[in-house]
Scaffold this active site. Structure first.
Site, PDB file in Angstrom:
ATOM      1  N   SER A  25       0.830  -1.196   0.000  1.00 47.54           N
ATOM      2  CA  SER A  25       0.000   0.000   0.000  1.00 47.54           C
ATOM      3  C   SER A  25       0.880   1.269   0.000  1.00 47.54           C
ATOM      4  O   SER A  25       0.663   2.194  -0.798  1.00 47.54           O
ATOM      5  CB  SER A  25      -0.863  -0.062   1.254  1.00 47.54           C
ATOM      6  OG  SER A  25      -2.080   0.536   1.080  1.00 47.54           O
ATOM      7  N   ARG A  29       2.068   4.180  -3.182  1.00 40.53           N
ATOM      8  CA  ARG A  29       2.030   5.634  -2.964  1.00 40.53           C
ATOM      9  C   ARG A  29       3.395   6.261  -3.180  1.00 40.53           C
ATOM     10  O   ARG A  29       3.503   7.339  -3.773  1.00 40.53           O
ATOM     11  CB  ARG A  29       1.490   5.909  -1.557  1.00 40.53           C
ATOM     12  CG  ARG A  29      -0.015   5.627  -1.484  1.00 40.53           C
ATOM     13  CD  ARG A  29      -0.489   5.415  -0.061  1.00 40.53           C
ATOM     14  NE  ARG A  29      -1.950   5.329   0.025  1.00 40.53           N
ATOM     15  CZ  ARG A  29      -2.676   4.246  -0.295  1.00 40.53           C
ATOM     16  NH1 ARG A  29      -2.080   3.146  -0.735  1.00 40.53           N
ATOM     17  NH2 ARG A  29      -3.988   4.265  -0.175  1.00 40.53           N
ATOM     18  N   ASP A 315      -8.223  -6.368   4.388  1.00 40.53           N
ATOM     19  CA  ASP A 315      -7.482  -7.320   3.545  1.00 40.53           C
ATOM     20  C   ASP A 315      -7.135  -8.604   4.306  1.00 40.53           C
ATOM     21  O   ASP A 315      -6.691  -9.587   3.701  1.00 40.53           O
ATOM     22  CB  ASP A 315      -6.206  -6.663   3.004  1.00 40.53           C
ATOM     23  CG  ASP A 315      -6.533  -5.541   2.014  1.00 40.53           C
ATOM     24  OD1 ASP A 315      -7.632  -5.569   1.426  1.00 40.53           O
ATOM     25  OD2 ASP A 315      -5.697  -4.639   1.854  1.00 40.53           O
ATOM     26  N   ARG A 346     -14.641 -12.282  -2.286  1.00 40.78           N
ATOM     27  CA  ARG A 346     -13.911 -13.004  -1.233  1.00 40.78           C
ATOM     28  C   ARG A 346     -14.820 -13.772  -0.286  1.00 40.78           C
ATOM     29  O   ARG A 346     -14.398 -14.777   0.286  1.00 40.78           O
ATOM     30  CB  ARG A 346     -12.988 -12.048  -0.453  1.00 40.78           C
ATOM     31  CG  ARG A 346     -11.773 -11.663  -1.287  1.00 40.78           C
ATOM     32  CD  ARG A 346     -10.741 -10.859  -0.539  1.00 40.78           C
ATOM     33  NE  ARG A 346      -9.556 -10.722  -1.382  1.00 40.78           N
ATOM     34  CZ  ARG A 346      -8.643  -9.766  -1.270  1.00 40.78           C
ATOM     35  NH1 ARG A 346      -8.771  -8.838  -0.333  1.00 40.78           N
ATOM     36  NH2 ARG A 346      -7.596  -9.733  -2.087  1.00 40.78           N
ATOM     37  N   ARG A 389      -4.846 -13.250  -1.920  1.00 37.10           N
ATOM     38  CA  ARG A 389      -5.120 -13.449  -0.484  1.00 37.10           C
ATOM     39  C   ARG A 389      -5.932 -14.727  -0.233  1.00 37.10           C
ATOM     40  O   ARG A 389      -5.855 -15.315   0.841  1.00 37.10           O
ATOM     41  CB  ARG A 389      -5.805 -12.227   0.112  1.00 37.10           C
ATOM     42  CG  ARG A 389      -4.939 -10.964  -0.048  1.00 37.10           C
ATOM     43  CD  ARG A 389      -5.236  -9.881   0.947  1.00 37.10           C
ATOM     44  NE  ARG A 389      -4.675  -8.615   0.494  1.00 37.10           N
ATOM     45  CZ  ARG A 389      -3.396  -8.243   0.645  1.00 37.10           C
ATOM     46  NH1 ARG A 389      -2.542  -9.043   1.253  1.00 37.10           N
ATOM     47  NH2 ARG A 389      -2.968  -7.095   0.192  1.00 37.10           N
TER      48      ARG A 389
END
Ligand code: S3P
Length: 434
Positions: A25, A29, A315, A346, A389
Site C-alpha cells: 500500500s 504511494r 485485507d 472473497r 489473499r
C-alpha cells in the site's frame, strides 16, 4: 500459468525469522507520489510484486523515470504537470490501487489516459472514484461502471464531500486530484480507512490536516522527493502470524513489520481470540510505525468482528476466516460487503472452507463460522479465483490439514508476496506440486 500446489502440515512446529516483503500500500504511494514530486524519491524495501510493478509501469507511461535495482527503486519526479500529455494507455493488471490512484493523478492532467486491467480488475467498480473526480471537473467514462475507463483531465475545482464507503483508494484519488485543484479539498468517510496517503504527502511537504473529521489539503503544492523506507507489509505478515498461532509448537518472528493503527485490526482481533502475538522494538521511522512481531501457537476462541472494525481488517478477513475455522465457537463478521468487490468475491471464495469440513455460512456482508476448536481440517482442493489473499489463506489452512490443501492457481501470490511459498517452506511447511 496455473500452478497447482499442495500445502501440508510441517513435521514439527513452524520456526524461524522471516523478512516480510515491503508494504504494498505504501509502496504504490511512494512510486506514484514520487512521479509527481520535484526531485528524487528513493523507495527501499520495494516488494516487487505484480501490483507495485503495475504502478511502476504507470508512472513510466506518464513520463517519470524509474530505476529499479534489487529492492530499491529510484524515481525522478516530473512535478505535478507530469511528463506527457496526449494519449496514454496504462495496463493496471490486477491492481485496483494503481487504477484508482492513477485516475486521481490524471484527473488534472491535460491528456487522455485509458486505464485497463486483467479480468479480475475489469469486474471491479470504478464509479466510486469516477463520480467524485467528475464533480471536480474531469471528464471520465467507464464501461458500465467498470474498467476500461478513460480519463480526460482538465482544470479542477476542489472537492468537498463524504464518501459512500470507507475507501483509502477513493480518498487518495480525490486528494491527489486536489493537489492540482483550485481551493481546499475536503474528504470525509464513514469510517477511517488507512491513512498512508495523508502521512506520506505530509512528509513530502504537502500540508494535510484533519478538521472536523475531514481530511483537507490545499491545491497547488508540489510534493518534494525523499527517501521512503517501506516497513514490512502487515497484510502479508498476517498469513504467517496466523500460521504461527495455528500450528502446534510454532514460534514465528517477523522483524520491522508496519504497525500503522489503521492497518492492524487483524492483530487486535487475533489477540482478542487468544492469539499470542508479541510486539518488540517498535519505532517510528519515516512517518510509519514498525516493529517485530512474534507469534506462538495458541488455542483460539471465537469472536465477533463488527462493522466498525472492517476498514482496519479489510485485507486480512480471508485469513481471519481461517483462524475462525480453528477457533472454539462461532465467529461472526458483519459490515464487510466490500469483500464482494475485491480481487475476487472473497466471501464466496472463503466459503470453500466447507470443502475442508468447516461449517460456514455467508451473508451479503459477512460470515458465520463454527470453528473446529483446534481439530485438524479435512483434506481438499480449492481454487484461488486468481486472488492472492485467497491462495495464501488456504495455504495456511493446509498447515492444519493432515492430508493437505491443494490450491489451484497458486501463482497469483505474485501480486503481493512473490516469495510466500518459499518462506512458508523455510519455516518448515510442506509445499509441493500437485
Ligand atoms: C488499499 C485500500 C483498500 C484495500 C486495498 C489497498 C490501498 O481498498 O483493500 O487492498 O492501498 O489504498 P479500498 O480503498 O477499496 O477499501
Amino acid at each position: 500459468v496455473n500452478r497447482v500446489l499442495r500445502v501440508s502440515p510441517p513435521p514439527a512446529g513452524l520456526r524461524g525469522v522471516i523478512a516480510t516483503p515491503g508494504d504494498k500500500s505504501i509502496g504504490h504511494r511512494a512510486i506514484l507520489f514520487g512521479a509527481l514530486a520535484a526531485g528524487q524519491t528513493v523507495v527501499t524495501g520495494f516488494p516487487g510484486g505484480a501490483d507495485v510493478r503495475a504502478s511502476l509501469g504507470a508512472i513510466q507511461a506518464l513520463g517519470a523515470v524509474a530505476d529499479w535495482q534489487g529492492t530499491t527503486v529510484t524515481i525522478t519526479g516530473r512535478g505535478l504537470a507530469l511528463g506527457r500529455a496526449g494519449e496514454t494507455a496504462i495496463d493496471c493488471a490486477n491492481s485496483g490501487t494503481t487504477m484508482r490512484l492513477v485516475a486521481g493523478i490524471c484527473a488534472g492532467h491535460p491528456g487522455r489516459v485509458t486505464l485497463d486491467g486483467d479480468g479480475s480488475l475489469r469486474r471491479r467498480p470504478m464509479e466510486r472514484v469516477s463520480a467524485p473526480l467528475r464533480t471536480m471537473g474531469a471528464l471520465i467514462t467507464t464501461t458500465d461502471g467498470r474498467p476500461p475507463m478513460v480519463v480526460q483531465g482538465g482544470a479542477l475545482r476542489a472537492f468537498d464531500g463524504t464518501l459512500a464507503v470507507a475507501s483509502a483508494q477513493v480518498k487518495s484519488a480525490i486528494l491527489l486530484a486536489g493537489l492540482r485543484a483550485s481551493g481546499t479539498t475536503r474528504v470525509r468517510e464513514p469510517l477511517l480507512s488507512r491513512d498512508h496517503t495523508e502521512r506520506l504527502l505530509d512528509r513530502m511537504g504537502v500540508p494535510v490536516r484533519t478538521v472536523d473529521g475531514a481530511v483537507c489539503l490545499d491545491g497547488g503544492h508540489t510534493p518534494q522527493g525523499l527517501p521512503v523506507p517501506l516497513p514490512g507489509d502487515v497484510s502479508s505478515a498476517a498469513f504467517l502470524v496466523v500460521a504461527g498461532l495455528l500450528v502446534p509448537g510454532s514460534a514465528v518472528q517477523l522483524p520491522a513489520v508496519g504497525l500503522n493503527p489503521t492497518r492492524i485490526g487483524a492483530l487486535t482481533v487475533l489477540r482478542r481470540m487468544g492469539g499470542g502475538i508479541d510486539e518488540n522494538d517498535v519505532e517510528d521511522l519515516a512517518g510509519e510505525p514498525r516493529g517485530t512481531l512474534r507469534a506462538h501457537s495458541s488455542a483460539l476462541q471465537a469472536t465477533t468482528i463488527s462493522a466498525d472494525e472492517v476498514p482496519a481488517t479489510i485485507d486480512e478477513l480471508p485469513i481471519l476466516a481461517v483462524a475462525a475455522a480453528l477457533a472454539r465457537g462461532e465467529t461472526r463478521l458483519t459490515g464487510a460487503a466490500e469483500l464482494r468487490v475485491k480481487e475476487s468475491d472473497r466471501l464466496a471464495a472463503i466459503e470453500q472452507l466447507r470443502v475442508l469440513g468447516v461449517a460456514i455460512e455467508t451473508t451479503a456482508d459477512g460470515f458465520v463460522i463454527e470453528g473446529s476448536g483446534g481439530r485438524p481440517l479435512q483434506a481438499g482442493r480449492i481454487v484461488s479465483h486468481g486472488d492472492h489473499r485467497i491462495a495464501m489463506a488456504f495455504a495456511v489452512a493446509g498447515l492444519v490439514t493432515p492430508g493437505g490443501v491443494v490450491i489451484e492457481g497458486a501463482d497469483c501470490v505474485d501480486v503481493s508476496y512473490p516469495k510466500f511459498f518459499e518462506q512458508l517452506a523455510a519455516l518448515g511447511a510442506i509445499v509441493e506440486s500437485a
